[in-house]
Motif scaffolding. Structure first.
Motif, PDB file in Angstrom:
ATOM      1  N   SER A 269       0.819  -1.430  -0.275  1.00 32.37           N
ATOM      2  CA  SER A 269       0.686   0.300   0.001  1.00 32.37           C
ATOM      3  C   SER A 269       0.522   0.890  -0.538  1.00 32.37           C
ATOM      4  CB  SER A 269      -0.970   0.113   1.746  1.00 32.37           C
ATOM      5  OG  SER A 269      -1.857  -0.949   0.900  1.00 32.37           O
TER       6      SER A 269
ATOM      7  N   PRO B 129       0.040   3.543  -3.285  1.00 29.51           N
ATOM      8  CA  PRO B 129      -1.256   3.812  -2.844  1.00 29.51           C
ATOM      9  C   PRO B 129      -2.506   3.463  -3.216  1.00 29.51           C
ATOM     10  CG  PRO B 129       1.106   5.044  -2.525  1.00 29.51           C
ATOM     11  CD  PRO B 129       1.377   4.002  -3.962  1.00 29.51           C
ATOM     12  N   PRO B 130      -3.090   3.434  -2.476  1.00 25.47           N
ATOM     13  CA  PRO B 130      -4.638   2.668  -2.900  1.00 25.47           C
ATOM     14  C   PRO B 130      -5.436   3.878  -2.779  1.00 25.47           C
ATOM     15  CG  PRO B 130      -4.226   1.801  -1.458  1.00 25.47           C
ATOM     16  CD  PRO B 130      -2.872   2.571  -1.551  1.00 25.47           C
TER      17      PRO B 130
ATOM     18  N   LEU C 209      -4.405  -4.619  -6.037  1.00 26.06           N
ATOM     19  CA  LEU C 209      -3.091  -4.944  -4.462  1.00 26.06           C
ATOM     20  C   LEU C 209      -4.017  -6.020  -3.425  1.00 26.06           C
ATOM     21  CD1 LEU C 209      -3.060  -1.059  -3.828  1.00 26.06           C
ATOM     22  CD2 LEU C 209      -1.827  -2.235  -4.997  1.00 26.06           C
TER      23      LEU C 209
ATOM     24  N   VAL D 194      -5.202  -2.934   3.570  1.00 28.92           N
ATOM     25  CA  VAL D 194      -5.428  -2.395   2.441  1.00 28.92           C
ATOM     26  C   VAL D 194      -6.603  -1.331   2.250  1.00 28.92           C
ATOM     27  CG1 VAL D 194      -5.548  -2.612   0.136  1.00 28.92           C
ATOM     28  CG2 VAL D 194      -3.983  -3.963   1.314  1.00 28.92           C
TER      29      VAL D 194
ATOM     30  N   MET E 234      -6.211   1.574   4.399  1.00 25.30           N
ATOM     31  CA  MET E 234      -4.767   2.778   3.745  1.00 25.30           C
ATOM     32  C   MET E 234      -5.495   3.208   2.962  1.00 25.30           C
ATOM     33  SD  MET E 234      -1.352   2.414   5.568  1.00 25.30           S
ATOM     34  CE  MET E 234      -0.914   3.413   3.937  1.00 25.30           C
ATOM     35  N   ALA E 235      -6.274   2.840   2.116  1.00 26.85           N
ATOM     36  CA  ALA E 235      -6.903   3.536   0.869  1.00 26.85           C
ATOM     37  C   ALA E 235      -7.560   4.609   1.480  1.00 26.85           C
ATOM     38  CB  ALA E 235      -7.917   2.348   0.082  1.00 26.85           C
TER      39      ALA E 235
END
Length: 397
Positions: free
Chosen positions: A95, A99-100, A213, A301, A304-305
């Motif tokens: 991530s 980066p998502p 991802l 993930v 982090m998105a």
């Protein structure tokens, strides 16, 4: 033809069912939607049989237990913990590299996430002492394991004829489940045909980066992290075992999207791998409840998105805390309605993200759930077999 229909060609039959399901969805989608009944019946049968199978097998294993097997459970538990933590770290690194971001939805949901990590842990503790009948009916495998083990201990020292009868019941239940598993090609055909006809690919394309991802993280854990952990324990080539587990456990788990439903499949695979039943009769249902590498990836993930979308800075300390939180809370995913997705708000709280925004991230998770949940379950379930076999073989079995 009769040979192809035999049990040893089950994986090939499942593959044929997948191909036929996709073909039917493309050629005749209106008919494909109605094949969902086959898949629903198959998954329902597995879910119905799994709690009773686990209860009988664990009770039999504990009642007839060889005490030499006690030392084998510690490495399995450590592998489960190490695998889940490693998965969260992989998700964090991926991530940060790619980066998502997501388009937050305006729709709301009535789902209620846990209020904190303590509520997840207390919920798990309460499930240990759940009513045994309720645990069997609801598929609460933590409670099923606890009561089966307790009753197994209580049965130690009874007449040998009673223990023999218990073993016979265990064998009969195992055979019954094997009959259900033989229906997997038909059930998966129905699941694939109906899912492909109803969802297609259009709804997923807008979230392609996020799905990519998630899948990258799960493939990395399955084909890199897990083999490293297995090699560290066995000092032998881990890939034959890893690929076998992915092929024979991961495929069915991907389409049933249920760790509970895949327990009979995993137990059957462990038997064919000639592993110690004293080990796998406990480690497989335990893994289905607490070994959640896929859930740790999803939580990390998706969180982090949300962080990237909102432009929040992430320090090293906070990032590590996210991995720890994702790993610990992932073990509670099986006991929370909505699975791993409803644990996302818990992780989002670390960054001060409001509950309303966090639940919008959950809503995105449900949009991509047809892929995310399938891959997550495949990783979780196949890893249970991989780690159980690794420990069993490390003891020369």
């Amino acid at each position: 033809m009769s040979q192809f229909l035999s049990e040893r060609f089950l994986v090939a039959q499942i593959a044929l069912g997948i191909i036929l399901g996709v073909a039917l969805a493309v050629i005749w989608p209106s008919l494909a939607v109605h094949t969902e009944l086959f898949g629903s019946l198959f998954v329902a049968a597995l879910k119905a049989a799994a709690p009773l199978l686990v209860f009988v097998l664990v009770m039999d294993a504990v009642a007839n237990h060889n005490r030499a097997g006690d030392a084998r459970f510690s490495p399995i538990i450590w592998l489960y913990l190490a695998g889940t933590m490693s998965a969260a770290l992989v998700a964090l690194l991926v991530s940060r590299m790619w980066p998502p971001e997501i388009t937050l939805l305006t729709s709301s949901t009535d789902l209620t996430p846990p209020q904190g990590l303590s509520s997840v842990i207390s919920g798990l503790a309460l499930k240990v002492v759940d009513n045994p009948i309720k645990a069997l009916v609801s598929g609460n495998f933590i409670g099923v394991l606890a009561w089966a083990a307790a009753l197994g201990f209580a049965l130690r020292g009874v007449a040998s004829s009673t223990l023999t009868a218990l073993s016979d019941v265990s064998a009969a239940m195992t055979q019954l489940v094997r009959y259900i598993i033989r229906l997997a090609p038909i059930g998966i055909f129905g699941l694939v045909a109906a899912t492909t006809a109803k969802t297609g690919a259009a709804a997923l394309l807008q979230y392609g980066h996020l799905i990519g991802l998630l899948l990258l993280c799960m493939v990395t854990v399955a084909l890199v992290v897990n083999p490293i952990l297995v090699f560290a324990l066995t000092r032998s080539n881990p890939y034959p075992l890893v690929l076998t587990a992915l092929r024979e456990s991961g495929v069915t788990a991907f389409f049933t999207r249920s760790s509970a439903a895949n327990i009979p499949v995993n137990l059957n695979l462990c038997k064919r791998l000639e592993l110690n039943p004293d080990i796998y009769s406990v480690s497989i249902p335990l893994g289905a409840a607490v070994n959640m590498a896929g859930a740790a990836i999803t939580i990390t993930v998706m969180t982090m998105a949300a962080v990237n979308t909102l432009g929040i800075e992430v320090s090293l300390a906070t990032a590590l805390l996210l991995c720890i939180t994702a790993s610990l809370s992932a073990g509670g995913a099986a006991g929370v309605a909505g699975g791993s997705l409803l644990l996302i708000p818990l992780a989002c709280n670390l960054f001060g993200i409001s509950g309303d925004v966090a639940m919008q991230v959950v809503a995105v998770g449900f949009v991509i759930g047809v892929v995310q949940d399938s891959a997550e379950t495949a990783l979780n379930s196949s890893t249970d077999v991989v780690f159980t076999a690794a420990v069993s073989r490390s003891f020369g079995e």
